[in-house]
Design a protein around this motif. Structure first.
Motif, mmCIF file in Angstrom:
data_model
loop_
_atom_site.group_PDB
_atom_site.id
_atom_site.type_symbol
_atom_site.label_atom_id
_atom_site.label_comp_id
_atom_site.label_asym_id
_atom_site.label_seq_id
_atom_site.Cartn_x
_atom_site.Cartn_y
_atom_site.Cartn_z
ATOM 1 N N ASP A 58 36.625 38.381 48.760
ATOM 2 C CA ASP A 58 38.264 38.482 48.653
ATOM 3 C C ASP A 58 38.604 39.927 47.632
ATOM 4 O O ASP A 58 37.630 40.566 47.268
ATOM 5 C CB ASP A 58 38.837 37.337 48.110
ATOM 6 C CG ASP A 58 38.515 37.095 46.627
ATOM 7 O OD1 ASP A 58 37.803 37.853 46.111
ATOM 8 O OD2 ASP A 58 39.339 36.064 45.938
ATOM 9 N N LYS A 59 39.803 40.122 47.659
ATOM 10 C CA LYS A 59 40.034 41.308 46.809
ATOM 11 C C LYS A 59 39.957 41.438 45.423
ATOM 12 O O LYS A 59 39.242 42.256 44.988
ATOM 13 C CB LYS A 59 41.759 41.597 47.001
ATOM 14 C CG LYS A 59 41.998 41.872 48.457
ATOM 15 C CD LYS A 59 43.602 41.968 48.536
ATOM 16 C CE LYS A 59 43.976 41.978 49.870
ATOM 17 N NZ LYS A 59 45.516 42.104 50.131
ATOM 18 N N THR A 60 39.828 40.193 44.843
ATOM 19 C CA THR A 60 39.362 40.339 43.297
ATOM 20 C C THR A 60 37.972 40.450 43.158
ATOM 21 O O THR A 60 37.628 41.425 42.265
ATOM 22 C CB THR A 60 39.987 38.663 42.821
ATOM 23 O OG1 THR A 60 41.141 38.545 42.948
ATOM 24 C CG2 THR A 60 39.494 38.814 41.178
ATOM 25 N N ALA A 61 37.181 39.790 44.213
ATOM 26 C CA ALA A 61 35.688 40.044 43.555
ATOM 27 C C ALA A 61 35.235 41.454 44.050
ATOM 28 O O ALA A 61 34.379 42.157 43.463
ATOM 29 C CB ALA A 61 35.011 39.167 44.640
ATOM 30 N N THR B 3 40.982 28.831 41.327
ATOM 31 C CA THR B 3 40.202 29.792 41.016
ATOM 32 C C THR B 3 39.853 29.590 39.039
ATOM 33 O O THR B 3 40.654 29.141 38.346
ATOM 34 C CB THR B 3 41.156 31.415 40.836
ATOM 35 O OG1 THR B 3 42.273 31.209 40.109
ATOM 36 C CG2 THR B 3 41.208 31.593 42.324
ATOM 37 N N GLN B 4 38.921 30.455 38.674
ATOM 38 C CA GLN B 4 38.361 30.348 37.649
ATOM 39 C C GLN B 4 37.659 31.863 37.247
ATOM 40 O O GLN B 4 36.889 32.264 38.097
ATOM 41 C CB GLN B 4 37.380 29.086 37.441
ATOM 42 C CG GLN B 4 36.747 29.132 35.954
ATOM 43 C CD GLN B 4 35.859 27.930 35.832
ATOM 44 O OE1 GLN B 4 36.297 26.791 35.635
ATOM 45 N NE2 GLN B 4 34.649 27.948 36.287
ATOM 46 N N ASN B 5 38.564 32.453 36.204
ATOM 47 C CA ASN B 5 38.283 33.811 35.965
ATOM 48 C C ASN B 5 38.109 34.177 34.630
ATOM 49 O O ASN B 5 39.132 33.926 33.816
ATOM 50 C CB ASN B 5 39.189 34.742 36.667
ATOM 51 C CG ASN B 5 38.669 36.092 36.774
ATOM 52 O OD1 ASN B 5 37.530 36.346 36.564
ATOM 53 N ND2 ASN B 5 39.562 36.822 37.574
ATOM 54 N N ASN B 6 36.859 34.519 34.233
ATOM 55 C CA ASN B 6 36.601 35.122 32.651
ATOM 56 C C ASN B 6 35.865 36.308 32.528
ATOM 57 O O ASN B 6 35.582 37.032 33.815
ATOM 58 C CB ASN B 6 36.085 33.764 32.006
ATOM 59 C CG ASN B 6 34.647 33.489 32.358
ATOM 60 O OD1 ASN B 6 33.917 34.520 32.639
ATOM 61 N ND2 ASN B 6 34.238 32.145 32.470
ATOM 62 N N ALA B 7 35.458 36.638 31.604
ATOM 63 C CA ALA B 7 34.793 37.998 31.502
ATOM 64 C C ALA B 7 33.673 38.241 32.506
ATOM 65 O O ALA B 7 33.450 39.357 32.897
ATOM 66 C CB ALA B 7 34.431 38.190 29.780
ATOM 67 N N ASN B 8 32.958 37.070 32.409
ATOM 68 C CA ASN B 8 31.602 37.194 33.142
ATOM 69 C C ASN B 8 31.392 36.485 34.704
ATOM 70 O O ASN B 8 30.397 36.628 35.286
ATOM 71 C CB ASN B 8 30.442 36.891 32.315
ATOM 72 C CG ASN B 8 30.607 37.564 30.966
ATOM 73 O OD1 ASN B 8 30.541 38.879 31.092
ATOM 74 N ND2 ASN B 8 30.416 36.841 29.804
ATOM 75 N N THR B 9 32.493 35.703 34.686
ATOM 76 C CA THR B 9 32.544 34.866 35.951
ATOM 77 C C THR B 9 33.881 35.047 36.782
ATOM 78 O O THR B 9 34.809 34.887 36.087
ATOM 79 C CB THR B 9 32.226 33.487 35.607
ATOM 80 O OG1 THR B 9 31.053 33.587 34.816
ATOM 81 C CG2 THR B 9 31.959 32.597 36.772
#
Length: 419
Positions: free
Chosen positions: A182-185, A348-354
């Motif tokens: 997707d756009k985020t990844a 969704t789950q988003n943090n610095a490394n994931t």
């Protein structure tokens, strides 16, 4: 029994290996245009120098001898004569068969762009010879244009930028890897690639490749307006199945050679597997091309069973999945990467490394992207493939493991609810 296999990549080798395990006495012949057996998935590592030519092999040197296989490299097949069960080589040799497997893979598509089909320093990346040419040419060239930011284009760009070459990656779509992420990844990878020195142009079309009088590549025109200096071009704009050798036969061909659940074509005793065939895919619930390595291996195996006379059907042919690892960041995606409409729910789950995303509808997962942390990718993939209802697990959807689907029966036995 004479088994003839055309093609020596994942599907062909898988079939040969399984045939030998099932029929110790049969005569197996593999014919292929390639002179060597190697993994096409590793070609970019050869360009970057991370792997040697020998390290591209996915079978050992004694494979053919140990499996008693007649291996005929450098052999191009141009015709199939189903009426008398034989194939014809480019040199006119007729080879008979009892059971035939067509595993001829696919070839790159070169778009109709002025200069692209006539320039001298224009390459595709599909086989070892392509990789050798790119590697050798890149030693003399310093500015490379890669057209297409799918997996092959990205792999190529990374392989070249590691050689301190100026690389520009052009993608027609809104993001890189448009079919996989997707756009985020995609943005996470884009930022990473830019830091590593890759120039990225999305929403962009190569309008023309400018050549000199000797047809040497000099520049490229992007979107009919921007001119960038390049001296080497790699085209990575997709592939099409190699079906030309059956064009004069009654074998049914749509997007690829159409096969049934046993990998048999519309003609008895002729099978197809791998990129060249169109098989039933469980996620989309239709017959389609499934050009990924694991699917080719499984299809080759199924073909082998049926070629030796053991009826066996292809099940769980889940091909809408991708795995990648760029500059240390691993990602696996399954099924949908964007929700088609408001009838789907997105977690969704988003943090610095994931970055993780799951798309579900009425308790059934329809798509997932797992970036950075891919530790539960196996169970997510299985849940999607088997359409397991996860309505009771939405609170811990990103932490699901196989253990969540075990239960105990009245008799005290464990029951595995996934199957």
């Amino acid at each position: 029994m004479k088994y003839v296999i055309i093609g020596s990549s994942a599907a062909g080798i898988s079939a040969a290996q399984n045939i030998r395990q099932l029929d110790n006495d049969g005569q197996i012949t593999i014919l292929a245009k390639d002179d060597e057996i190697y993994s096409r998935c590793m070609l970019h590592h050869f360009i970057s120098g991370e792997r040697s030519r020998d390290q591209l092999r996915f079978i050992d040197d004694e494979f053919m001898k140990e499996h008693n296989i007649n291996w005929e490299p450098g052999t191009k097949i141009i015709e199939v004569h189903e009426s008398n069960k034989s194939i014809i080589t480019e040199k006119g040799l007729e080879i008979p068969y009892d059971k035939l497997l067509i595993a001829t893979g696919s070839s790159p598509v070169i778009p109709s762009i002025p200069g692209l089909r006539t320039g001298k320093q224009i390459y595709t990346l599909r086989n070892l010879k392509d990789a050798q040419k790119i590697k050798e040419a890149s030693r003399k060239k310093t500015k490379v244009l890669v057209i297409g930011a799918g997996l092959v284009g990205v792999d190529t760009a990374i392989g070249l930028v590691s050689q301190n070459i100026d690389v520009t990656l052009v993608e027609l779509g809104e993001t890189i890897l448009p079919l996989q992420l997707d756009k985020t990844a995609a943005k996470i990878y884009e930022d990473l690639f830019i830091k590593q020195g890759i120039n990225i142009k999305t929403n962009s079309k190569v309008s023309e490749i400018i050549l000199d009088n000797d047809e040497n590549v000099k520049a490229a025109i992007i979107n009919n307006e921007e001119k960038i200096d390049v001296d080497l071009v790699v085209v990575a704009t997709g592939v099409q199945p190699n079906t030309s050798l059956v064009k004069e036969t009654d074998i049914k061909v749509n997007d690829g050679i159409v096969v049934d659940e046993c990998q048999q074509t519309s003609i008895k005793d002729i099978y197809a597997a791998g990129d060249v065939c169109q098989s039933y895919e469980v996620f989309n619930k239709e017959k389609m091309l499934t050009p990924i390595w694991p699917a080719a291996v499984k299809q080759g195996e199924i073909a082998a069973y049926n070629m030796v006379g053991i009826e066996c059907e292809l099940v769980n042919n889940f091909a809408i999945k991708n795995s990648m690892r760029f500059f240390g960041v691993s990602t696996i995606s399954y099924g949908l990467t964007e929700a088609p409409d408001d009838n789907y729910q997105i977690e969704t789950q988003n943090n610095a490394n994931t970055y993780q995303k799951i798309i579900h509808q009425n308790g059934i997962i329809k798509g997932a992207i797992l970036m950075g942390d891919i530790s539960n990718a196996g169970v997510i993939g299985r849940l999607i493939r088997d359409e397991i209802d996860i309505s009771g697990y939405l609170n811990n959807i990103f932490d699901l493991t196989y253990a969540d689907f075990f239960s105990q029966t009245k008799e005290g036995k464990f029951n595995y609810n996934l199957s």
